[in-house]
Scaffold this motif. Structure first.
Motif, PDB file in Angstrom:
ATOM      1  N   VAL A  33       0.620  -1.206   0.001  1.00 53.41           N
ATOM      2  CA  VAL A  33       0.023  -0.026   0.039  1.00 53.41           C
ATOM      3  C   VAL A  33       0.772   1.166  -0.095  1.00 53.41           C
ATOM      4  CG1 VAL A  33      -1.839   1.418   1.386  1.00 53.41           C
ATOM      5  CG2 VAL A  33      -1.614  -1.158   1.379  1.00 53.41           C
ATOM      6  N   THR A  34       0.462   2.169  -0.923  1.00 53.78           N
ATOM      7  CA  THR A  34       0.911   3.574  -0.770  1.00 53.78           C
ATOM      8  C   THR A  34       0.179   4.517  -0.479  1.00 53.78           C
ATOM      9  OG1 THR A  34       2.675   3.142  -2.775  1.00 53.78           O
ATOM     10  CG2 THR A  34       1.997   5.289  -2.244  1.00 53.78           C
ATOM     11  N   HIS A  35       0.411   5.260   0.531  1.00 53.87           N
ATOM     12  CA  HIS A  35      -0.582   6.531   1.151  1.00 53.87           C
ATOM     13  C   HIS A  35      -0.324   7.870   0.607  1.00 53.87           C
ATOM     14  CE1 HIS A  35      -1.925   3.889   4.729  1.00 53.87           C
ATOM     15  NE2 HIS A  35      -1.121   3.390   4.361  1.00 53.87           N
ATOM     16  N   VAL A  36      -1.581   8.357  -0.067  1.00 55.60           N
ATOM     17  CA  VAL A  36      -1.341   9.621  -0.523  1.00 55.60           C
ATOM     18  C   VAL A  36      -2.237  10.800   0.255  1.00 55.60           C
ATOM     19  CG1 VAL A  36      -1.630  11.033  -2.650  1.00 55.60           C
ATOM     20  CG2 VAL A  36      -0.565   8.998  -2.935  1.00 55.60           C
ATOM     21  N   THR A  37      -1.881  11.809   0.696  1.00 56.87           N
ATOM     22  CA  THR A  37      -2.642  12.643   1.374  1.00 56.87           C
ATOM     23  C   THR A  37      -2.818  13.958   0.751  1.00 56.87           C
ATOM     24  OG1 THR A  37      -0.763  13.457   2.762  1.00 56.87           O
ATOM     25  CG2 THR A  37      -2.380  11.462   3.709  1.00 56.87           C
ATOM     26  N   GLN A  53      -1.347   2.620 -12.439  1.00 57.30           N
ATOM     27  CA  GLN A  53      -1.699   1.507 -13.314  1.00 57.30           C
ATOM     28  C   GLN A  53      -0.898   1.146 -14.574  1.00 57.30           C
ATOM     29  OE1 GLN A  53      -6.673   1.372 -12.092  1.00 57.30           O
ATOM     30  NE2 GLN A  53      -5.846   2.170 -14.275  1.00 57.30           N
ATOM     31  N   ARG A  54      -0.060   2.181 -14.784  1.00 58.87           N
ATOM     32  CA  ARG A  54       0.891   1.768 -15.950  1.00 58.87           C
ATOM     33  C   ARG A  54       1.860   0.646 -15.809  1.00 58.87           C
ATOM     34  NH1 ARG A  54       2.489   8.153 -17.079  1.00 58.87           N
ATOM     35  NH2 ARG A  54       0.358   8.830 -17.169  1.00 58.87           N
ATOM     36  N   LYS A  55       1.827  -0.076 -14.758  1.00 52.87           N
ATOM     37  CA  LYS A  55       2.844  -1.180 -14.777  1.00 52.87           C
ATOM     38  C   LYS A  55       2.197  -2.042 -13.703  1.00 52.87           C
ATOM     39  CE  LYS A  55       7.680  -2.340 -13.202  1.00 52.87           C
ATOM     40  NZ  LYS A  55       8.624  -2.016 -12.357  1.00 52.87           N
ATOM     41  N   ILE A  56       2.278  -3.245 -14.107  1.00 49.85           N
ATOM     42  CA  ILE A  56       1.718  -4.448 -13.268  1.00 49.85           C
ATOM     43  C   ILE A  56       2.521  -4.648 -12.320  1.00 49.85           C
ATOM     44  CG2 ILE A  56       1.500  -6.976 -13.438  1.00 49.85           C
ATOM     45  CD1 ILE A  56       0.735  -6.661 -16.314  1.00 49.85           C
ATOM     46  N   GLY A  57       2.003  -4.912 -11.024  1.00 51.35           N
ATOM     47  CA  GLY A  57       2.711  -5.127  -9.655  1.00 51.35           C
ATOM     48  C   GLY A  57       2.814  -3.733  -8.932  1.00 51.35           C
ATOM     49  N   ASN A  58       2.530  -2.644  -9.474  1.00 47.89           N
ATOM     50  CA  ASN A  58       2.752  -1.330  -8.541  1.00 47.89           C
ATOM     51  C   ASN A  58       1.578  -1.373  -7.373  1.00 47.89           C
ATOM     52  OD1 ASN A  58       4.475  -0.059  -9.873  1.00 47.89           O
ATOM     53  ND2 ASN A  58       3.387   1.176 -11.342  1.00 47.89           N
ATOM     54  N   PRO A  59       2.120  -0.728  -6.364  1.00 49.99           N
ATOM     55  CA  PRO A  59       1.018  -1.112  -5.179  1.00 49.99           C
ATOM     56  C   PRO A  59      -0.369  -0.458  -5.070  1.00 49.99           C
ATOM     57  CG  PRO A  59       2.641   0.463  -4.726  1.00 49.99           C
ATOM     58  CD  PRO A  59       3.194  -0.004  -5.981  1.00 49.99           C
ATOM     59  N   LEU A  60      -1.190  -0.931  -4.235  1.00 47.36           N
ATOM     60  CA  LEU A  60      -2.187  -0.065  -4.015  1.00 47.36           C
ATOM     61  C   LEU A  60      -2.162   1.268  -3.723  1.00 47.36           C
ATOM     62  CD1 LEU A  60      -3.800  -2.764  -1.303  1.00 47.36           C
ATOM     63  CD2 LEU A  60      -5.163  -1.993  -3.331  1.00 47.36           C
ATOM     64  N   VAL A  61      -2.908   2.140  -4.114  1.00 43.89           N
ATOM     65  CA  VAL A  61      -2.823   3.628  -3.489  1.00 43.89           C
ATOM     66  C   VAL A  61      -4.052   4.039  -2.574  1.00 43.89           C
ATOM     67  CG1 VAL A  61      -3.684   4.328  -5.794  1.00 43.89           C
ATOM     68  CG2 VAL A  61      -2.449   6.087  -4.319  1.00 43.89           C
ATOM     69  N   LEU A  62      -3.796   4.477  -1.486  1.00 48.87           N
ATOM     70  CA  LEU A  62      -4.913   4.893  -0.545  1.00 48.87           C
ATOM     71  C   LEU A  62      -4.898   6.447  -0.222  1.00 48.87           C
ATOM     72  CD1 LEU A  62      -7.358   3.881   1.418  1.00 48.87           C
ATOM     73  CD2 LEU A  62      -5.360   3.679   3.176  1.00 48.87           C
ATOM     74  N   PHE A  63      -6.134   7.065  -0.707  1.00 47.36           N
ATOM     75  CA  PHE A  63      -6.147   8.537  -0.752  1.00 47.36           C
ATOM     76  C   PHE A  63      -6.939   8.857   0.558  1.00 47.36           C
ATOM     77  CE2 PHE A  63      -5.865   7.568  -5.234  1.00 47.36           C
ATOM     78  CZ  PHE A  63      -4.767   8.354  -5.620  1.00 47.36           C
ATOM     79  N   ASP A  64      -6.171   9.993   1.220  1.00 38.71           N
ATOM     80  CA  ASP A  64      -7.059  10.491   2.453  1.00 38.71           C
ATOM     81  C   ASP A  64      -6.539  11.707   2.561  1.00 38.71           C
ATOM     82  OD1 ASP A  64      -8.386  10.735   4.699  1.00 38.71           O
ATOM     83  OD2 ASP A  64      -7.199   9.180   6.047  1.00 38.71           O
ATOM     84  N   ALA A  77      -7.459   2.539  -4.640  1.00 39.39           N
ATOM     85  CA  ALA A  77      -7.569   2.202  -6.066  1.00 39.39           C
ATOM     86  C   ALA A  77      -6.174   1.283  -6.296  1.00 39.39           C
ATOM     87  CB  ALA A  77      -7.573   3.350  -6.958  1.00 39.39           C
ATOM     88  N   ASN A  78      -6.357   0.936  -7.832  1.00 38.18           N
ATOM     89  CA  ASN A  78      -5.076   0.133  -8.033  1.00 38.18           C
ATOM     90  C   ASN A  78      -5.182  -1.185  -7.308  1.00 38.18           C
ATOM     91  OD1 ASN A  78      -3.166  -0.285 -10.325  1.00 38.18           O
ATOM     92  ND2 ASN A  78      -1.688  -0.257  -8.665  1.00 38.18           N
ATOM     93  N   LEU A  79      -6.404  -1.678  -7.460  1.00 38.01           N
ATOM     94  CA  LEU A  79      -6.557  -2.951  -6.428  1.00 38.01           C
ATOM     95  C   LEU A  79      -5.792  -4.216  -6.881  1.00 38.01           C
ATOM     96  CD1 LEU A  79     -10.386  -2.557  -6.068  1.00 38.01           C
ATOM     97  CD2 LEU A  79      -8.886  -1.790  -4.406  1.00 38.01           C
ATOM     98  N   LEU A  80      -6.019  -4.679  -8.171  1.00 34.87           N
ATOM     99  CA  LEU A  80      -5.702  -6.219  -8.289  1.00 34.87           C
ATOM    100  C   LEU A  80      -4.986  -6.299  -9.512  1.00 34.87           C
ATOM    101  CD1 LEU A  80      -9.376  -7.342  -7.683  1.00 34.87           C
ATOM    102  CD2 LEU A  80      -7.455  -7.669  -6.406  1.00 34.87           C
ATOM    103  N   THR A  81      -4.073  -5.060  -9.768  1.00 38.03           N
ATOM    104  CA  THR A  81      -3.279  -5.204 -11.073  1.00 38.03           C
ATOM    105  C   THR A  81      -1.749  -5.855 -10.576  1.00 38.03           C
ATOM    106  OG1 THR A  81      -2.529  -2.854 -10.421  1.00 38.03           O
ATOM    107  CG2 THR A  81      -4.004  -3.244 -12.301  1.00 38.03           C
TER     108      THR A  81
END
Length: 488
Positions: A33-37, A53-64, A77-81
């Protein structure tokens, strides 16, 4: 619906397999998980997701801490790539390979294990319940996912739930849902999809169609929404079979439709006959704005429910790979493999639906050749079986020494084993969609496709030049002595 209302079944269900937050904690522990605020919803959130989403295997991204919204109102987002994250979601080893994952889906389909949902009286989704003037879909920080989108799509990683008026069959699918006003949304179901068929049944009788939309849930439930569960089969039953326990559901107070008790965000209402407004455009899974601005059915929202500190799930279509294409591709590969075997094609050794084709446009099939014409037979059937036929463009058949998920090796086989004079079949007038930018026309959404035999010529297999690669004996020798230094 086949609800199991026994107390024992209710107590047996656990939140770990049904709660998005439990799944998110597992991903946090795995470093996924990558966190973005502080990113705003008009351009920045969508722009950030596009890059992830441009590369398979990049982490999830959680916005707050989204400007204009309370802290804790989040977007994931970027859940299951990622093959790793899909494996973890379905209970496999995180390090299982692409084809191991396909085999998992094959077993799931063959076993056809189902567990009926269990109705409960309350759940976290009922932390906040709004009706009448208190309904406001924009209490949720719904982004404009792509800069040229025509609005805000609250439903991308979603479940759109309906009930067949004749049989009571409960269906849910992952259809796109646009938020237009506080209590107004639209749903876009392609013709022939189950949601479209159910709507038409109500409207042909002059009745409104009840509908519930869930916009945040455990990814296993979301995956089932996007898969091609057969007509008449309850997706909740299939989801229970996937997670190994009954899905806990509450009944929508206005529609009576089953809503996951651990959902993050849900709303329900009615689609009335001939009630349509402009919807779209949305950048879609083919990577284009195909489809444009059209009239689509309106959902008049009567109840809105959400958890404290809700999480909106985003599965954003766009240039592949994306969530829509990647997890469906591994499932579709298993479905095509099973259907090839059911059609009598022997010695299928692997199937892979490449992410760049949005899980549909490119299929690679690996076989161990048994007879002349075997490769062409496999390719033609893969291009037209139910799981492979819709919006396909290329089917490539390779020998069993080629990993169908390794695109470098697939292209190498095409370059060195494919003879354009003999090994390519062009098929016209095939099943496609208006979202296909190369469909014949919007009114005639068929397409053409090719089947490519990239196997060694059957009559020359024994005399074909040998491959330049260390033998299994030599590889075992060097790995035994120098394994710590070698890549896996």
């Amino acid at each position: 619906m086949g609800l199991n209302t026994s107390l024992a079944a209710a107590n047996a269900a656990t939140s770990a397999k049904q709660d998005l937050r439990a799944w998110l904690a597992m991903m946090e522990a795995a470093g996924e998980v990558t966190h973005v605020t502080g990113a705003e919803r008009e351009r920045e959130i969508g722009g950030i997701v596009d890059i992830f989403q441009r590369k398979i295997g990049n982490p999830l991204v959680l916005f707050d801490e989204i400007p204009g919204f309370p802290k804790g109102h989040r977007i994931l987002a970027n859940l299951l790539t990622s093959v790793r994250r899909i494996n973890m979601t379905v209970g496999n080893s995180p390090d299982a390979s692409e084809i191991d994952l396909v085999q998992h889906w094959r077993r799931y389909m063959k076993e056809a294990k189902t567990i009926a949902p269990v109705e409960v009286t309350s759940g976290p989704v009922m932390d906040n319940v709004a009706t009448g003037q208190d309904i406001d879909l924009f209490r949720i920080p719904v982004p404009r996912w792509h800069e040229h989108d025509g609005g805000y799509y609250i439903g991308t990683g979603d479940m759109v739930i309906m009930r067949d008026p004749d049989t009571g069959w409960i269906n849910y699918g992952a259809y796109r849902v646009q938020a237009h006003d506080k209590n107004v949304a639209t749903v876009m179901c392609s013709k022939g999809k189950h949601g479209d068929m159910i709507q038409r049944k109500y409207h042909e009788r002059g009745q409104p169609c009840p509908v519930a939309v869930v916009c945040g849930m455990h990814p296993a439930l979301f995956m089932i929404a996007g898969l091609e569960i057969p007509h008449g089969k309850n997706e909740y039953d299939a989801a229970g079979g996937l997670i190994g326990e009954p899905v806990q559901v509450i009944r929508g107070p206005k529609t009576g439709l089953p809503i996951p008790a651990y959902a993050e965000i849900a709303f329900e209402g009615f689609i009335h006959p001939n009630d349509k407004i402009d919807e779209g455009p949305l950048g879609e899974w083919t990577g284009y704005y195909a489809g444009g601005l059209k009239k689509e059915p309106v959902i008049r929202v009567e109840t809105m429910m959400y958890r404290n500190d809700p999480i909106l799930l985003g599965a954003i279509p766009g240039i592949p790979p994306d969530d829509d294409s990647f997890y469906r591709g591994s499932y579709r590969s298993g479905a095509v493999w099973n259907q090839l075997e059911a059609a009598g094609v022997p010695e299928v050794k692997g199937v892979w639906s490449h992410a760049a084709g949005g899980s549909r446009l490119w299929l690679t099939v690996a076989i161990k050749q048994q007879y002349g014409g075997h490769a062409k037979q496999a390719g033609l059937i893969a291009s037209q079986c139910h799981a492979g036929a819709y919006v396909n463009r290329f089917v490539v058949v390779v020998d069993d020494d080629i990993d169908p998920a390794d695109m470098d090796k697939v292209v190498w086989a095409m370059c060195t084993r494919f003879d354009p004079r003999e090994d390519m079949e062009l098929l016209r007038g095939c099943w496609s969609s208006a979202l296909d930018p190369m469909a014949y026309s919007e009114r005639d959404p068929r397409n053409a496709r090719v089947v490519i035999d990239a196997c060694k010529p059957f009559g020359r297999r024994d005399t074909f030049p040998i491959v330049v690669r260390a033998s299994e004996e030599v590889e075992a020798l060097v790995r035994g002595k120098f394994g710590a230094l070698l890549p896996k």
